[in-house]
Design an enzyme around this catalytic site. Structure first.
Site, PDB file in Angstrom:
ATOM      1  N   GLY A 152       0.824  -1.195   0.000  1.00 29.65           N
ATOM      2  CA  GLY A 152       0.000   0.000   0.000  1.00 29.65           C
ATOM      3  C   GLY A 152       0.861   1.249   0.000  1.00 29.65           C
ATOM      4  N   CYS A 153       0.322   2.352  -0.478  1.00 29.90           N
ATOM      5  CA  CYS A 153       1.096   3.587  -0.605  1.00 29.90           C
ATOM      6  C   CYS A 153       1.551   4.115   0.756  1.00 29.90           C
ATOM      7  CB  CYS A 153       0.298   4.638  -1.363  1.00 29.90           C
ATOM      8  SG  CYS A 153      -1.383   4.904  -0.757  1.00 29.90           S
ATOM      9  N   TYR A 154       0.610   4.251   1.689  1.00 30.17           N
ATOM     10  CA  TYR A 154       0.981   4.721   3.024  1.00 30.17           C
ATOM     11  C   TYR A 154       1.945   3.754   3.696  1.00 30.17           C
ATOM     12  CZ  TYR A 154      -2.622   8.412   3.222  1.00 30.17           C
ATOM     13  OH  TYR A 154      -3.376   9.541   3.021  1.00 30.17           O
TER      14      TYR A 154
END
Length: 314
Positions: free
Chosen positions: A115-117
């Protein structure tokens, strides 16, 4: 023969970004279904089972269904959804995570794209836990700010289409107030933390770009390490990495722009400290559609194919 890549969900935000990065590649072939066949299960099943590598850009349940359609044992899968990011039989596709992770991705038949975060959080926290500077049971908090493209088509419509019933005039809004953001499980698992971090994400009125900020009370850590020691641990972790850069440990600027790495596939880390207060802020910048999604997927795809991992990235 060129390896055949099939992107299931190629019309979505991440899928389109991946296709763009692969469009000029002469070392591989990308299989594309017609608009009519995209939702035709037999046609999708054929495409899934004929590919060398399948890239899934689907919602979680649809990704699980797509995996179940793959019967050919030679097909390798790279899943950009949340569905398999903590699954034991899937390799987590963050090559920079730890020694040996890149080799594991290269050999894997099943890879989950981070995931990006989580990508930004792990880049900051995992090396510190591995080095013993941050105990596994330490109470970690983090904040995040992302461009609205991170929410896919639905959120893009909310922010861009004034004639939509979903339209919002918000400049910045916070969410995941139940403290159960979908990236938290992978943050905890792959950072090696004993407890879930408290994560406070927000979304702003800009299309792409992301910042994640991890504050540390250095006095509360074992041995009260100075900020420079935290910085040195990150420099050591990413000394030879082509995608992740650790900014120089110097006088902090007055501000930093969340969009500094938009339209790139890179990530840049900063460490700022206050000696008197014995505090530090660890900050990661990336493009949520770049190293946070499509760029990371292409990097993993390159590693799986055995080609230089920055091929097609910017």
């Amino acid at each position: 023969m060129k390896p055949l890549i099939y992107i299931d969900g190629a019309a979505g935000t991440t899928g389109l970004e991946i296709r763009q990065r692969l469009s000029d590649r002469s070392d591989l072939a990308v299989h594309t279904l017609s608009e009519a066949d995209r939702k035709n299960v037999p046609a999708r099943a054929r495409a899934l089972n004929e590919a060398d590598i399948v890239v899934l850009c689907l919602p979680d349940d649809a990704a699980r269904e797509a995996v179940a359609l793959v019967e050919n044992p030679a097909v390798r899968i790279l899943d950009a959804s949340t569905a398999h990011r903590t699954a034991r039989d899937w390799v987590y596709g963050f090559p920079e995570l730890a020694p040996g992770q890149r080799v594991a991705v290269a050999k894997a038949g099943r890879v989950s794209n981070p995931g990006c975060y989580a990508t930004a959080f792990l880049a900051l926290v995992r090396p510190l836990v591995s080095a013993g500077l941050v105990p596994a049971a330490f109470p970690i908090t983090a904040t995040g700010l992302s461009g609205y493209s991170g929410g896919g088509r639905a959120m893009i419509e909310e922010f861009e289409h004034s004639n939509s019933p979903r339209f919002t005039s918000s400049v910045v809004r916070t969410y995941a107030l139940n403290l159960a953001h979908k990236h938290v499980p992978e943050m905890q698992a792959h950072a090696g933390l004993a407890h879930p971090p408290v994560f406070a994400p927000t979304v702003g009125r800009f299309y792409r770009g992301m910042v994640v900020d991890v504050p540390l009370q250095l006095w509360s850590l074992p041995g009260s390490p100075p900020a420079k020691q935290i910085y040195d641990a990150l420099v050591s972790a990413y000394a030879n990495e082509p995608i992740i850069e650790v900014a120089a440990f110097s006088e902090p600027p007055a501000t930093l722009d969340v969009e500094i790495l938009k339209n790139t596939d890179r990530m840049k880390l900063f460490v700022f400290g206050n000696v008197a207060a014995r505090q530090a802020r660890l900050i990661a910048f990336l493009d949520n559609l770049g190293k946070g999604a499509a760029g990371a997927a292409v990097q993993n795809l390159n590693i799986m194919l055995g080609v230089p991992e920055a091929t097609g990235l910017h």
